[in-house]
Write an enzyme that holds these catalytic residues in place. Sequence first.
Site, PDB file in Angstrom:
ATOM      1  N   GLN A 258      41.765  41.260  87.261  1.00 24.22           N
ATOM      2  CA  GLN A 258      40.909  40.584  86.292  1.00 24.22           C
ATOM      3  C   GLN A 258      41.202  39.087  86.254  1.00 24.22           C
ATOM      4  OE1 GLN A 258      38.866  42.822  85.326  1.00 24.22           O
ATOM      5  NE2 GLN A 258      37.510  41.471  84.198  1.00 24.22           N
ATOM      6  N   HIS A 261      39.379  36.436  88.571  1.00 29.54           N
ATOM      7  CA  HIS A 261      38.037  35.892  88.332  1.00 29.54           C
ATOM      8  C   HIS A 261      38.063  34.401  88.027  1.00 29.54           C
ATOM      9  CE1 HIS A 261      35.219  39.272  88.355  1.00 29.54           C
ATOM     10  NE2 HIS A 261      36.173  40.013  87.841  1.00 29.54           N
ATOM     11  N   GLU A 327      36.104  43.680  76.708  1.00 29.29           N
ATOM     12  CA  GLU A 327      35.009  43.892  77.657  1.00 29.29           C
ATOM     13  C   GLU A 327      35.300  45.131  78.507  1.00 29.29           C
ATOM     14  OE1 GLU A 327      32.872  41.481  81.363  1.00 29.29           O
ATOM     15  OE2 GLU A 327      34.868  40.919  80.670  1.00 29.29           O
ATOM     16  N   HIS A 328      36.492  45.177  79.093  1.00 26.69           N
ATOM     17  CA  HIS A 328      36.952  46.336  79.861  1.00 26.69           C
ATOM     18  C   HIS A 328      38.216  46.885  79.206  1.00 26.69           C
ATOM     19  CE1 HIS A 328      35.223  43.405  82.816  1.00 26.69           C
ATOM     20  NE2 HIS A 328      34.531  44.468  83.194  1.00 26.69           N
ATOM     21  N   ASP A 361      33.296  47.541  88.639  1.00 22.16           N
ATOM     22  CA  ASP A 361      32.657  46.309  89.092  1.00 22.16           C
ATOM     23  C   ASP A 361      31.679  46.568  90.230  1.00 22.16           C
ATOM     24  OD1 ASP A 361      33.929  44.664  87.285  1.00 22.16           O
ATOM     25  OD2 ASP A 361      35.541  44.104  88.654  1.00 22.16           O
ATOM     26  N   HIS A 420      -1.330  45.464  48.354  1.00 26.59           N
ATOM     27  CA  HIS A 420      -0.912  46.508  49.292  1.00 26.59           C
ATOM     28  C   HIS A 420      -1.490  47.853  48.854  1.00 26.59           C
ATOM     29  CE1 HIS A 420       1.825  43.512  50.809  1.00 26.59           C
ATOM     30  NE2 HIS A 420       2.454  44.361  51.613  1.00 26.59           N
TER      31      HIS A 420
END
Length: 435
Positions: A258, A261, A327-328, A361, A420
């Site tokens: 990770q 990245h 996220e993960h 991924d 109405h």
Amino acid sequence: MISRIDLRGSTGDPRDALPRAEINVADATERVRPIVEDVRHRGTEALIELAERFDGVRLTNIRVPEEAITGALAELDPAVRAALTESIRRARKVHAAQRRRDHTTQVVPGGTVTEKWIPVDRVGLYVPGGRAVYPSSVIMNVVPAQEAGVPSLAVTSPPQKDFGGLPHPTILAACALLGVDEVYAVGGAQAVAMFAHGTQDCRRADMVTGPGNIWVAAAKRLLKGTIGIDAEAGPTEIAILADHTADPDYVAADLISQAEHDVVAASVLVTPDEALADKVVERLTERVAATRHSDRVREALAGPQSGIVLVDDLDHGLAVVDAYAAEHLQIMTTDAPARADRVRNAGAIFVGDHSPVSLGDYAAGSNHVLPTGGCACHTGGLSVQTFLRGVHVVHYDRDALADVAHHVITLAEAEDLPAHGEAVAARVGPGTVQD
């Protein structure tokens, strides 16, 4: 290399102590505002000038010629083509099962409500192009949009100086495999502006999706409302909940994958086992030195967004990872499936020793466009549902309306909106309204 945070014995909100990337999207929003306005007013001309300014290329046309897309596929390494084809097959299998079906409920005799699922008319799909090449993001954006039935979609990715101002050829090849022939060589905030406002060469879209850097996130925030967005994607992140049964080499490898990245990528280990933490640090030292992008990885692991968090036990660990809302999220513990079932906040959950995030991924079949920065507590990842709108279709006949008219009129009077009620009485007549 990586800091430690000791939450053992802590009773406070763990969100105040957990590592997180320091990203100021609000500040970035003001910095991209002039770019967005320039694209709105000058269209393609502005995009060409911005490509020269930010990407170092002078474009003659922002749209990628169709022959460049088909040519990229023809020249693609056969092994890469086979891997992309399998990734597409698996993603399509998972996402095809997500498509919701229209459903009609008979509320009363003569009165029905149908929930109709209608795809967005046109979507712009953003594929990053910076430190790495992301043909996988083409798949993750395009497949759910296609499975939702979106009739018009366009992909954009930053122009690359090394490829004559075109997006990376592997990205173009992935587009070709998916049957996408509308592709643009535009990146950054200006790409979001292009889809939001349209230009002489690109029709405006109803929605833009896909991950990107802080400038892309800032443009999404600025233009939300003008165009629909999936989420403001921030730096990527992984949290691993592990105990004494976890293999420290696996844990270290996943934290590094990770961190690879970006220098602001977050890698977080949550564990009640201090001995495991020590072993993971040992393996990190060895593996970081040997990995190709060691400088980038080392900076990410040493940053304020990464760390090893010590907790009292696995129940405490589950509370911490729920608060972090990664996220993960990877679960590498005893009874990992049972513990994964208890997780409430995560973009995606990877269970057991042989379900690493990198599988997701590329080839698990799941989607890797996921909420970051703690947003997983209220937002899900990209899916077929992202591109669908639920529309209620109401159909009542006169008798069904007359049967409920007195309730409608009563509620209209209670809200001081008598017209109405009058709209109902005009149809069924005052004499037919029940007391």
